[in-house]
Enzyme design. Sequence first.
Site, PDB file in Angstrom:
ATOM      1  N   SER A  63     -52.689  45.550  51.749  1.00  0.00           N
ATOM      2  CA  SER A  63     -54.149  45.394  51.625  1.00  0.00           C
ATOM      3  C   SER A  63     -54.577  44.049  52.273  1.00  0.00           C
ATOM      4  CB  SER A  63     -55.270  45.881  50.865  1.00  0.00           C
ATOM      5  OG  SER A  63     -56.449  46.276  51.676  1.00  0.00           O
ATOM      6  N   ASP A 107     -54.363  55.058  59.971  1.00  0.00           N
ATOM      7  CA  ASP A 107     -55.478  53.530  59.030  1.00  0.00           C
ATOM      8  C   ASP A 107     -56.580  52.429  59.875  1.00  0.00           C
ATOM      9  OD1 ASP A 107     -56.382  51.851  57.721  1.00  0.00           O
ATOM     10  OD2 ASP A 107     -54.353  50.984  56.823  1.00  0.00           O
ATOM     11  N   HIS A 127     -53.562  54.026  54.765  1.00  0.00           N
ATOM     12  CA  HIS A 127     -53.740  52.505  54.120  1.00  0.00           C
ATOM     13  C   HIS A 127     -52.862  52.474  52.731  1.00  0.00           C
ATOM     14  CE1 HIS A 127     -55.320  48.859  54.111  1.00  0.00           C
ATOM     15  NE2 HIS A 127     -55.752  48.931  52.540  1.00  0.00           N
TER      16      HIS A 127
END
Length: 472
Positions: A162, A416, A441
């Site tokens: 991320s 995602d 994710h």
Amino acid sequence: MSSSCIILFFLLLTIISVQTAIVKTQENTWKTKYFEQRVDHNDYRVNSLGSFKQRYLINGNSYKGGNFPIFFYTGNEGDITLFAKNTGLIWEFAAHFNALIIFAEHRYYGESLPFGSHSFANNSMLAFFTAEQALQDYVTLIEYLKATVASTNSPVVAFGGSYGGMLSAWLRMKYPGTVVGAYAASAPIWQFTSLTPCETFNSIVTRTYRGTNSNCPLNIRNSWKAIRGIFERGQPAKLKSLFHLCDDIKDKDELNALIAAINNVWVSMAMADYPYPANFLGNLPAWPVNYTCNILSKSPANEDALLMLISEAVQVFTNYSKDVKCFNIANGGDPPALSTNGWDYQSCTQMVMPMCSDGKNDMFEVQNWDFDAMTQYCIKEFRAVPREFWAVQTFGGKEAVAKAASNIYFTNGHLDPWSGGGVLTQLSPSLHAFVISDGAHHVDLRASNPHDTTAIKQARSIAKSLITKWVS
Ligand SMILES: *[C@@H]1O[C@H](CO)[C@@H](O)[C@H](O)[C@H]1NC(C)=O
Ligand SMILES: *[C@@H]1O[C@H](CO)[C@@H](O)[C@H](O)[C@H]1NC(C)=O
Ligand SMILES: *[C@@H]1O[C@H](CO)[C@@H](O)[C@H](O)[C@H]1NC(C)=O
């Protein structure tokens, strides 16, 4: 889209990471250490601002010293132990590569506060809260580790998921002498103005829901008007009982907060659409989107029937354990332990990530991207002015990265929504990309699980062969 929505969205990155601790086969361990870190890396004065204690976690159980590598997790927006608990892959890889494991905390998060409890007091205290300073923290810490507990010959590989994945990629781009390569999982380095259209994120959420059955996103799209209709007909108590809300809906702002919270539920489940149960606010089932869309596969006869189904579906996220007293929309159903402060500031300065929805290609209400409104919010909240083009100016756009960078592995999950701002195709012989067709994710950074799909395993095995090349 209001700025608070954006903030919530990105905060979810952290939350989803939090929930992932559960499916661990063994307990991964570490020692907690602190490094005396410069407050301002660009201050050369004798009487500079001084230093603060940056937290990092270390595990040398597999490390054989000499030319063996250091695996360095570039901490993102939260307490570093959350990321350590949810990046089981590093322990598996460290055992294979005889590597030293380091997780470094990002400044202004967790315990790594440049001015202690005053760090968020005003915009002078916040002035050192930038990605550039965080990257310089990582470089300084790596040099220190090489000179002390590790070896100067140990190649360093950056890992991150991320925003942490963005930092890993950026660390390799800006400091190629410090890290030999970066494994950037679900890193939306292109979720910025001029690089990715604002609709992309919400259209991917919708695609993930539609992938199970076509009624599911239709029912969700129809629900917004039905929810607003109840309020407009003067029946807020009906909404309260329907969604088991903790508080009354007293005005239009609170109605909008309810809508935003439900919106977040759908987004979060797309991000957390993992092939095995995960634990968050109670339990989340395996493949939560499939599970939810099974409930929403029907064609309800009227609005009341529709809203009953929606309420049941929302509870897959908020109340799967069936023991959550009420739905707290004030925090969008998020765990109270997470502080939104840090990311709120970052999205008001450097991390300006445009999002919108059109209600046609996606299942959400129409919401425009309004940079001016966001700017007003940021001035009011932090006396800070967001820089729309900071990311492109600092790290380059698509072509510049393809030409100038090397040794980065970008992975993304097709399910995602953050994959829309990620690197999905190979950019050059040394910039690799892999899309996990049934992945959510940064699922690949998690510890191996018996339910991992073939694509998840493939993402990891490519990582292993790339790292083998980088460190040899
Ligand atoms: C900002 O906060 C710090 C710490 O509380 C304080 O010492 C300083 O005077 C404040 N600065 C301004 C400009 O308000
Ligand atoms: C969770 O489920 C229980 C049992 O069905 C119910 O009493 C409660 O109101 C639900 N809570 C939420 C937040 O939906
Ligand atoms: C759930 O849906 C995904 C696609 O969104 C699919 O790859 C997966 O196999 C489904 N899982 C089950 C158990 O049906």
